[in-house]
Design an enzyme around this catalytic site. Structure first.
Site, PDB file in Angstrom:
ATOM      1  N   SER A   2     -24.686 -55.831 -31.609  1.00  0.00           N
ATOM      2  CA  SER A   2     -25.739 -55.129 -30.420  1.00  0.00           C
ATOM      3  C   SER A   2     -27.110 -55.092 -30.671  1.00  0.00           C
ATOM      4  CB  SER A   2     -24.838 -53.583 -30.221  1.00  0.00           C
ATOM      5  OG  SER A   2     -25.471 -53.406 -28.872  1.00  0.00           O
ATOM      6  N   HIS A  44     -29.122 -53.523 -32.811  1.00  0.00           N
ATOM      7  CA  HIS A  44     -29.659 -53.591 -34.198  1.00  0.00           C
ATOM      8  C   HIS A  44     -29.607 -54.871 -34.750  1.00  0.00           C
ATOM      9  CE1 HIS A  44     -30.320 -52.115 -38.480  1.00  0.00           C
ATOM     10  NE2 HIS A  44     -31.269 -51.423 -37.705  1.00  0.00           N
ATOM     11  N   CYS A  45     -28.299 -55.425 -34.577  1.00  0.00           N
ATOM     12  CA  CYS A  45     -27.883 -56.791 -35.131  1.00  0.00           C
ATOM     13  C   CYS A  45     -28.887 -57.999 -34.804  1.00  0.00           C
ATOM     14  CB  CYS A  45     -26.444 -57.130 -34.494  1.00  0.00           C
ATOM     15  SG  CYS A  45     -25.149 -55.963 -35.141  1.00  0.00           S
ATOM     16  N   VAL A  46     -29.394 -58.022 -33.434  1.00  0.00           N
ATOM     17  CA  VAL A  46     -30.227 -59.161 -33.159  1.00  0.00           C
ATOM     18  C   VAL A  46     -31.617 -58.877 -33.289  1.00  0.00           C
ATOM     19  CG1 VAL A  46     -28.451 -59.629 -31.198  1.00  0.00           C
ATOM     20  CG2 VAL A  46     -30.436 -58.208 -30.530  1.00  0.00           C
TER      21      VAL A  46
END
Length: 337
Positions: A323, A325-327
């Site tokens: 989501s 934060h991951c990208v």
């Protein structure tokens, strides 16, 4: 040196644009719509640096972002395997106006995916003289940014499952020692429980529990006793309740609501409200077109007082089980040339 908390002042947020050469190819238009909303959200509060794989990808990104403040966007052409910059970007230590860009090994989450280009991203950024007084520290040890949380004062929160799988021949004490040294930390808090079905990261902390200002932790709860996650996330809740701050006090805990299962051809996707992104003056919060979206945004707002809460539609992102934060990867104020 220390690892700043995410809620400290930032210079910019790094984003890598999805394209047909990444795993997003099958659903590219859908995920591009999320990236447009993400960059629009970031640039309401601060600058964004967008990595593009080539001129054609750059042209496509500029076209889709035509309505976004161009003065707050910088494009860099750098090859990459995929767009999960939280795990391949620099983990930046700071000491006043001095910085260290920790460049850990990125192995595609333990060899699950090709990652040779992603593993070179930090070096490519350094070669383009993006940074001011920053040392590039190449560390031959696997660690992803999504696996750690910092309170900016020497405490690191992480999960044993992830780091044990990355370093199966190392003891907890040995991994502890590496984290303390490379992250200039004073202590490491470990969680032994917590997972999301479909998660490729082996229980990254940023999908489960997030350190927040004022000695608080925001965590993904599951109140549905019929859901397969319930028992494990309740064990995680108990672990969080047992943690103590550096001064010996319990943390204030903020439980996030549990979204309804999101299925894709029978495969459950890893939807987590804990995977939000803090920016200067705001928090970008995942929305999954779920009745719990509004309550999740409210609770995150309570945990981050004084910040504007902006919801970003993230159902396309969780197709690959990540989501907001991951990208993304934030860079601390002062680090840019």
């Amino acid at each position: 040196m220390r690892l700043p908390a995410e809620w400290e002042p930032q210079a910019t947020v790094l984003v890598a644009w999805p394209h047909a050469g990444t795993d997003w190819a099958e659903r590219l238009e859908a995920v591009e719509s999320t990236y447009v909303a993400l960059v629009a959200g970031i640039t309401r509060f601060e600058d964004a640096i967008i990595l593009v794989a080539d001129d054609q990808v750059g042209q496509r990104a500029r076209q889709l972002l035509a309505s976004v403040d161009a003065g707050r966007i910088r494009y860099l052409t750098i090859p990459y395997d995929d767009t999960w910059l939280r795990d391949s970007g620099p983990i930046t230590l700071a000491d006043g106006d001095r910085f260290v860009l920790n460049d850990f090994r990125f192995t595609g989450w333990g060899g699950k995916f090709e990652a040779s280009l992603d593993d070179r991203i930090v070096g490519e950024l350094v070669a383009r003289k993006l940074f001011a007084d920053a040392a590039h520290r190449d560390i031959d040890w696997a660690l992803e940014g999504g696996a750690i949380e910092s309170d900016g004062a020497g405490t690191i929160l992480t999960t044993w499952n992830c780091l044990h799988l990355r370093h199966p021949d190392s003891t907890r004490d040995q991994i502890d020692a590496v984290l303390l040294e490379t992250l200039a930390a004073k202590r490491v808090l470990w969680l032994d429980h917590g997972y999301l079905e479909g998660d490729d990261t082996d229980a990254h902390i940023d999908t489960l529990a997030r350190l927040a200002p004022n000695d608080a932790i925001v965590f993904q709860a599951c109140t549905d006793k019929n859901d397969g996650h319930h028992a494990e996330l309740e064990r995680m809740r108990a672990e969080l309740a047992a943690l103590r701050t550096a001064s010996g006090k319990p943390y204030t805990l903020h439980a996030l609501p549990w979204p309804q299962p999101v299925l894709d051809g029978g495969r459950r996707l890893a939807a987590s409200y804990a995977n939000y992104l803090i920016v200067n003056g705001g928090v970008l919060v995942p929305a999954y077109d779920d009745p719990a979206d509004a309550e999740a945004a409210r609770i995150i707002g309570l945990a981050h007082p004084g910040r504007e809460i902006v919801q970003i539609p993230c159902r396309p992102l969780i197709w690959q089980n990540g989501s907001l934060h991951c990208v993304t990867m934030q860079l601390p104020q002062g680090v840019l040339a």
